[in-house]
Scaffold this motif. Structure first.
Motif, short mmCIF file in Angstrom:
data_model
loop_
_atom_site.label_atom_id
_atom_site.label_comp_id
_atom_site.label_asym_id
_atom_site.label_seq_id
_atom_site.Cartn_x
_atom_site.Cartn_y
_atom_site.Cartn_z
N GLU A 1 17.39 -43.91 -54.35
CA GLU A 1 18.96 -44.66 -54.03
C GLU A 1 19.43 -43.79 -52.93
N ALA A 2 18.95 -42.50 -52.70
CA ALA A 2 19.41 -41.77 -51.55
C ALA A 2 18.86 -41.98 -50.26
N VAL A 3 17.24 -42.25 -50.49
CA VAL A 3 16.45 -42.67 -49.37
C VAL A 3 16.96 -43.91 -48.73
N ASN A 4 17.17 -45.05 -49.67
CA ASN A 4 17.86 -46.38 -49.17
C ASN A 4 19.08 -46.02 -48.28
N SER A 5 19.96 -45.08 -48.74
CA SER A 5 21.24 -44.69 -48.27
C SER A 5 21.19 -44.36 -46.64
N VAL A 6 19.94 -43.30 -46.67
CA VAL A 6 19.70 -42.76 -45.53
C VAL A 6 19.14 -43.61 -44.31
N ILE A 7 18.21 -44.56 -44.87
CA ILE A 7 17.47 -45.46 -44.07
C ILE A 7 18.30 -46.76 -43.65
N ASP A 8 19.32 -47.22 -44.33
CA ASP A 8 20.48 -48.01 -44.14
C ASP A 8 21.55 -47.24 -43.03
N TYR A 9 21.85 -45.87 -43.29
CA TYR A 9 22.87 -45.34 -42.38
C TYR A 9 22.12 -45.45 -40.81
N VAL A 10 20.79 -45.15 -40.79
CA VAL A 10 20.30 -45.33 -39.37
C VAL A 10 20.13 -46.51 -39.00
N THR B 1 26.20 -57.51 -37.53
CA THR B 1 25.42 -58.15 -38.74
C THR B 1 24.24 -58.56 -38.53
N ARG B 2 24.29 -59.43 -37.33
CA ARG B 2 22.75 -59.92 -36.79
C ARG B 2 22.05 -58.84 -36.59
N ASN B 3 22.27 -57.84 -35.69
CA ASN B 3 21.31 -56.73 -35.54
C ASN B 3 20.77 -56.32 -36.84
N HIS B 4 21.50 -55.88 -37.68
CA HIS B 4 21.42 -55.36 -38.75
C HIS B 4 20.34 -55.97 -39.64
N ALA B 5 20.49 -57.48 -39.78
CA ALA B 5 19.58 -58.14 -40.35
C ALA B 5 18.22 -58.23 -39.61
N GLU B 6 18.28 -58.24 -38.42
CA GLU B 6 16.91 -58.05 -37.94
C GLU B 6 16.14 -56.89 -37.88
N LEU B 7 17.07 -55.66 -37.91
CA LEU B 7 16.40 -54.29 -37.86
C LEU B 7 15.99 -53.83 -39.19
N VAL B 8 16.52 -54.14 -40.19
CA VAL B 8 16.12 -54.09 -41.62
C VAL B 8 14.56 -54.51 -41.96
N GLY C 1 23.61 -47.51 -37.81
CA GLY C 1 23.99 -46.84 -36.57
C GLY C 1 23.41 -47.47 -35.32
N GLN C 2 22.21 -47.68 -35.35
CA GLN C 2 21.43 -48.45 -34.36
C GLN C 2 21.89 -49.93 -34.03
N SER C 3 22.29 -50.59 -35.19
CA SER C 3 22.85 -51.92 -35.11
C SER C 3 24.00 -51.90 -34.27
#
Length: 513
Positions: free
Chosen positions: A459-468, A431-438, A471-473
């Motif tokens: 909406e699909a673009v946001n989903s793709v970016i959030d998925y990546v 969760t912390r990593n996700h907040a920083e990487l966003v 995954g990295q988080s």
């Protein structure tokens, strides 16, 4: 030295009988350890079949852990009062009977109650299988006996989720429990017939009712904290705070009582032996780190790397395969080498492999993940086998059952702590990593622009970016947790040098009273 081996007319087991007894003892230990993990993957199936919520289904895991945690440290007292062979055989038979009840259960309540009793019966199997192996094997094969026991202890936690997943997918969740029945009933009955010659004369001491009550209270409270803490947001929950107070007060009162009562239910005095205390401390830290790796790896693979339960099982199986193959060699080396050096080498190697895993990426293939696990498997026997020898060689022979019980209890408890802490820490760090990487992801908008030009809606673009980003988080969190675990391994490896070099070999017949 007292015990069964000194009775007049005593006839030791023949070679084939010894092999059969060793198989029974090893399999008893295997199923006891296996049942700590085999039901984990079956919880959704069980909950669905018995019309219960998934959160309620986790009591299937908790109930067994609580029951086992209570009786493992009681093993020394039970063996002294009733005889170790009688306790072992009765526990194994009852383990099989309650496994039948678990498999036939038509309600979650009945299943949970049966799992508690299954755990109560499974607890003594781990330490008694260990001490009975040492008793039936001749002196020159002591290391082989410890190696056999260690192999089943190493392999069972790895096999549990794999076997449980296969049975749930291809047969039924009920077979997660039925699989114990042949071992419990057949081996339990025959073990008494074969090994009753090693039965000691029971020592009838008064039952320490106060100590037993305090033990049940603080262990049950602690186990509930470990199992339910994550779901209830730990100490933000008044329920967890209340349990923590009960566990802490109960534990303190238990220690005070046990150190001062004449016939304690748990012989805490074995900790006066420096070799035993240091070996147990090493085992607790190293096993906690190992168990955390063993929990985190399949969780990461199945949740974020797209692996099925079977595929994840094939990867983690390499831990057990290489460990199983090298264990006999380590058992022989333990007779000729300073066992502290073997432990140091094994635990340091586990730490280095875990450091190796801190550079993992989401692009890793099967063998990129499996090879480090296979190397860690090579290190496992160097850790398990000599620490057992160091610990049990340090105590008096009459304390062997108590020492084995406490060692197994603290090892199991350290695994429970590791499971709770690593899953919570992993989720929080993600969760912390996700907040920083966003804020850092696609800062120049190039990816968003490219996807939009391809006709993808916002909406699909946001989903793709959030998925990546997710995954990295997760990958970053996994590597960070691995770094902490590697440091724990290094610390555990250093501790072992505080133990004195063992000055005696564990004698056959040790553990008699």
């Amino acid at each position: 030295m007292t015990g069964a081996t000194q009775r007049e007319g005593f006839i030791p087991l023949s070679g084939p009988q010894m092999a059969i007894a060793a198989l029974m003892l090893a399999m008893a230990n295997f199923v006891a350890v296996l049942n700590l993990t085999i039901a984990n993957v079956a919880v959704p199936n069980i909950a669905g079949s018995l019309a219960a919520a998934s959160s309620q289904g986790t009591w299937v895991i908790t109930s067994y852990a609580v029951g086992e945690a209570i009786t493992v440290p009681l093993t020394g007292w039970l063996a002294a009062r009733f005889g170790s062979v009688r306790v072992f055989s009765a526990s194994l038979i009852l383990f099989g009977i309650f496994s039948v009840i678990c498999g036939l259960a038509d309600s979650l309540g009945l299943l949970v109650v049966a799992r508690v009793f299954q755990g109560l019966c499974g607890g003594p199997l781990m330490p008694l299988s260990q001490t009975l192996l040492l008793r039936i094997f001749p002196k020159e094969k002591t290391a082989a006996a410890i190696g056999l026991w260690s192999m089943t202890t190493m392999v069972a936690p790895v096999v549990g989720p794999i076997l449980g997943g296969y049975l749930c997918d291809n047969v039924s969740w009920r077979w997660v429990f039925f699989i114990n029945v042949p071992i419990g009933l057949a081996f339990g009955l025959y073990s008494w017939k074969l090994m009753k010659r090693y039965q000691e004369t029971p020592v009838i001491n008064p039952i320490d009712k106060v100590g037993l009550g305090l033990l049940i209270v603080w262990i049950a409270a602690l186990q509930l904290i470990l199992d339910e803490g994550k779901n209830l947001d730990w100490f933000a929950s008044s329920h967890i705070v209340g349990l923590a107070i009960i566990a802490a007060v109960g534990f303190i009162l238990f220690l005070i009582w046990e150190f001062n009562v004449r016939n304690p239910i748990v012989d805490m005095r074995v900790f006066r032996h420096r070799g035993f205390s240091v070996a147990v401390l090493t085992v607790s830290f190293a096993y906690a780190a190992f168990f955390a790796v063993n929990v985190l790896t399949p969780l990461w693979l199945q949740s974020f790397m797209g692996y099925t339960a079977t595929e994840a099982g094939k990867v983690t199986a390499w831990l057990g395969i290489t460990g199983f193959l090298i264990a006999p060699m380590v058992a022989q080396a333990a007779n000729k080498t300073d066992q502290r050096a073997l432990v140091f080498f094994g635990v340091i190697l586990m730490g280095l492999v875990t450091f190796w895993r801190t550079i993992a990426t989401t692009d890793m293939g099967f063998w990129d993940i499996a090879i480090p696990l296979a190397v860690m498997g090579i290190a496992l026997p160097f850790f398990f086998i000599p620490t057992t020898t160091i610990a049990l060689a340090a105590v008096d022979e009459k304390e062997m059952d108590s020492a084995a019980g406490l060692m197994n209890f603290l090892r199991t408890l350290s695994g429970a702590f590791a499971t709770s802490l690593v899953t919570t820490g992993w989720a929080n760090q993600t969760t912390r990593n996700h907040a920083e990487l966003v804020g850092m992801a696609d800062a120049d908008g190039s990816v968003r622009s490219m996807l939009t030009q391809q006709g993808m809606p916002d909406e699909a673009v946001n989903s793709v970016i959030d998925y990546v980003v997710t995954g990295q988080s997760v990958m970053l969190s996994t590597n960070q947790i691995m770094t902490i675990l590697a440091l724990i391994f290094i610390f555990a490896a250093a501790i072992i040098w505080l133990a004195p070099k063992p000055d005696r070999v564990i004698e056959p017949g040790a553990g008699g009273h």
